[in-house]
Design a protein around this motif. Structure first.
Motif, PDB file in Angstrom:
ATOM      1  N   UNK A  32      53.555  38.566  33.112  1.00  0.00           N
ATOM      2  CA  UNK A  32      52.398  38.987  33.780  1.00  0.00           C
ATOM      3  C   UNK A  32      51.766  40.353  33.013  1.00  0.00           C
ATOM      4  N   UNK A  92      42.922  32.757  31.711  1.00  0.00           N
ATOM      5  CA  UNK A  92      44.167  33.265  31.371  1.00  0.00           C
ATOM      6  C   UNK A  92      44.686  34.592  32.032  1.00  0.00           C
ATOM      7  N   UNK A  93      43.826  35.146  32.778  1.00  0.00           N
ATOM      8  CA  UNK A  93      44.058  36.392  33.333  1.00  0.00           C
ATOM      9  C   UNK A  93      45.061  36.128  34.533  1.00  0.00           C
ATOM     10  N   UNK A  94      46.012  36.739  34.547  1.00  0.00           N
ATOM     11  CA  UNK A  94      46.985  36.637  35.664  1.00  0.00           C
ATOM     12  C   UNK A  94      46.292  36.979  37.210  1.00  0.00           C
ATOM     13  N   UNK A  95      45.625  38.026  37.120  1.00  0.00           N
ATOM     14  CA  UNK A  95      45.077  38.408  38.358  1.00  0.00           C
ATOM     15  C   UNK A  95      43.875  37.167  38.948  1.00  0.00           C
ATOM     16  N   UNK A 137      48.054  37.769  29.642  1.00  0.00           N
ATOM     17  CA  UNK A 137      46.387  37.581  29.919  1.00  0.00           C
ATOM     18  C   UNK A 137      45.638  38.710  29.873  1.00  0.00           C
ATOM     19  N   UNK A 145      46.189  34.590  40.192  1.00  0.00           N
ATOM     20  CA  UNK A 145      46.863  35.084  41.548  1.00  0.00           C
ATOM     21  C   UNK A 145      45.769  34.698  42.660  1.00  0.00           C
TER      22      UNK A 145
END
Ligand code: SF4
Ligand code: SF4
Lengths: 402, 160
Positions: B2, A228-231, B5, A234
């Motif tokens: 953004x 779930x972490x956007x980093x 999460x 990406x």
């Protein structure tokens, strides 16, 4: 830097003595940077590994870099070679498991299971239902334990730390359960031709079920924490795309193949042990990038949990091993048996001559096929993505080098 | 959005903080090993300290790594006297195959997990060092064993 021994020219190699070797330079000599980039700076050769934490073992990559970009990759393997295939020729058939334990040492039961299936096929041993179910149960528990290692280290490769510790926490409980069943935490030596060494200990069912209940919650947490972490997204989305054709051409199996959109799973397509009686889905990815490989493996863990519940609930009675002679003497012949290990299809090709030891044993290791892919996939990516890509394929050097 | 999460990840981390410790504070606390835990090979002894080994050599032949080394002498009355049963712990993979193979249940897998030694030599231990203590049990066992009972059906062939 020392003087290069060879001078690479467009059409061949020039030795220091002035001898000219025409043709494309052989692979091992690529260590001299080949190209000069647009800025007029030389390419850089980086030796990644064999002692490098993000190569997941002792993989040696000779990477040619143009700035941050990978130009060529040469995979060099063999640092963990112990001669398992040769040693197998002097091991009795019921002792082969101890060698297989040291092949893929994170996904141990699957190796033992492959050997057992091969010997059973040769000797036409009928495995009792309970033995098959216990094997499948331990195999699925091992798959979870192995995928948790992948999950933790994949995060580390992308620069996330927390989920590694949580993954190890859950793996610890799994290893405790497997230790209670088999006696050891890593090298179980539990599956034998004909069945398993010992019955399930009393009370293990409730422990497994309570683990399933807690892990179900934890797994969703894991997924939210990393996936779930956007980093993280990406960094993995769209990176390292393996097309269906490439995946097939390189002989990928397991989650890496399924991430590319091809639904082959030994458990379903060549069923063995208790899998025909279980209900499970085979997750399939779409484009075969690192994100697909991530989601496919996470979904596989959910399916494993589902299978473990069915296995504990429907455990049949009866003996835990077939009646097998103390010394196994399969008839002369040839057999291939494979299982779906955590990394793909683990196969055992046995040749026997009627003696008590194999004449020749070939070990098909799924990671070896994945390793070959790196030379194709890594070029064109950033160097930082190379580490992440290695993690996404989940290779196990113990089985590559064997 | 953004960042959602990442915030969710922090929430999960906070939740885990409240879940309490999961580690064992060794050596102040110890884990209890399950019954089947396999550590170094040990010899089974009864209260008098006698062992049950009859020097049948099954375990020696069963060990895939050729770690056990048993020497015995046969006396004039055909009784066997064990000189030593040497065991190299540093090379043992604790697979338990020797214990499974022993027809007299003379061996077991120990449960002691603090096996570190100061020197390399200490890793090689003589499992049957007190030969004298074993004599009565051996005599008893020898009378129980039917002729050919120690015939090693599992042996042979380890060297291909
Ligand atoms: S436990 Fe295995 S490796 Fe160790 S002595 Fe026994 S048979 Fe050999
Ligand atoms: S198999 Fe048992 S009885 Fe035979 S030599 Fe080994 S320990 Fe002694």
């Amino acid at each position: 830097m020392t003087e290069p021994h060879f001078t690479v020219t467009e059409s061949g190699l020039m030795t220091p003595e002035g001898m000219y070797i025409p043709g494309e330079p052989p692979k091992g000599i690529r260590r001299i940077p080949k190209g000069v980039d647009r800025l007029g700076t030389e390419h850089l050769i980086v030796n990644m590994g064999p002692q490098h934490p993000s190569t997941h073992g002792v993989l040696h990559l000779i990477v040619e870099l143009d700035g941050e970009e990978v130009v060529t990759v040469e995979v060099s393997i063999g640092f963990l070679h112990r001669g398992i295939e040769k040693l197998a020729e002097s091991r009795r058939f019921d002792h082969l498991g101890t060698l297989m334990d040291r092949g893929d040492y994170v996904s141990v039961i699957h190796g033992e299971q492959a050997v057992a299936l091969a010997v059973e096929k040769l000797m036409e041993i009928e495995v009792p239902a309970k033995a098959a179910w216990i094997r499948t149960l331990t195999a699925e528990l091992t798959r979870l334990a192995s995928h948790l290692v992948w999950f933790g280290t994949f995060g580390l490769d992308t620069g996330a730390m927390g989920q590694f510790l949580y993954a190890m926490r859950d793996r610890e409980v799994l290893l405790d359960i497997l230790e209670e069943i088999s006696g050891q935490r890593m090298m179980f030596n539990y599956v034998r031709p004909g069945g398993v060494v010992a019955d399930l200990p009393t009370g293990i069912e409730s422990r497994i079920l309570s683990f399933c209940d807690t892990f179900e919650v934890y797994l969703e947490e894991h997924d939210a924490l990393l996936g779930g972490n956007e980093i993280f997204q990406a960094r993995v989305k769209g990176i390292g795309v393996v097309s269906k054709e490439t995946a097939l051409a390189f002989g990928l199996t397991g989650a890496n193949l399924r991430a590319s959109g091809l639904g082959f799973d030994v458990r379903r397509d060549r069923p063995y042990d208790a899998y025909p009686e279980l209900e499970f889905d085979i997750p399939i990815g779409t484009i075969g990038d690192s994100w697909d490989r991530y989601t496919v493996r996470m979904e596989e863990m959910r399916q494993s949990l589902r299978m473990i519940r069915q296995l504990v609930g429907g455990m049949p009675g009866g003996p835990f091993t077939a009646k097998v002679p103390k010394v196994l003497r399969p008839p002369a012949g040839e057999v291939y048996a494979s299982v779906e290990s955590s990394r793909g299809e683990t196969g055992i090709h046995l040749f026997t001559d009627g003696g008590t030891t194999p004449y020749r044993m070939h070990y098909r290791a799924a990671s070896l096929f994945t390793c070959q892919l790196f030379e194709e996939i890594l070029p064109g990516h950033l160097f930082a993505d190379a580490c992440m890509l290695l993690g996404s394929f989940d290779i196990m050097l113990g089985e590559v080098d064997r | 959005m953004w960042g959602k999460g990442i915030l969710n990840g922090m929430r999960i981390t906070m939740r885990n903080m409240l879940r309490g410790p999961i580690t064992v504070r060794y050596p102040y606390e110890r884990v209890t090993l399950p019954e089947r835990a396999r550590w170094a090979v040990e010899v089974v002894r009864d209260e008098s300290g006698a062992h049950k080994c009859t020097a049948c050599m099954t375990c020696v032949r069963a060990c895939p790594d050729h770690i056990l080394d048993l020497q015995f002498t046969t006396a004039e009355d055909k009784s066997k006297h064990i000189d030593y049963l040497r065991y190299e712990m540093g090379a043992c993979m604790m697979c338990g195959l020797c214990v499974e193979a022993c027809p007299f249940d003379a061996l077991k897998m120990g449960q002691d997990y603090e096996l570190a030694k100061l020197t390399r030599d200490e890793l090689t231990v003589d499992l049957l060092v007190d030969v004298a203590a074993a004599a009565p049990a051996r005599a008893k066992k020898a009378s129980e064993v039917p002729a050919g009972g120690t015939d090693d059906s599992r042996g042979g062939g380890t060297d291909g």
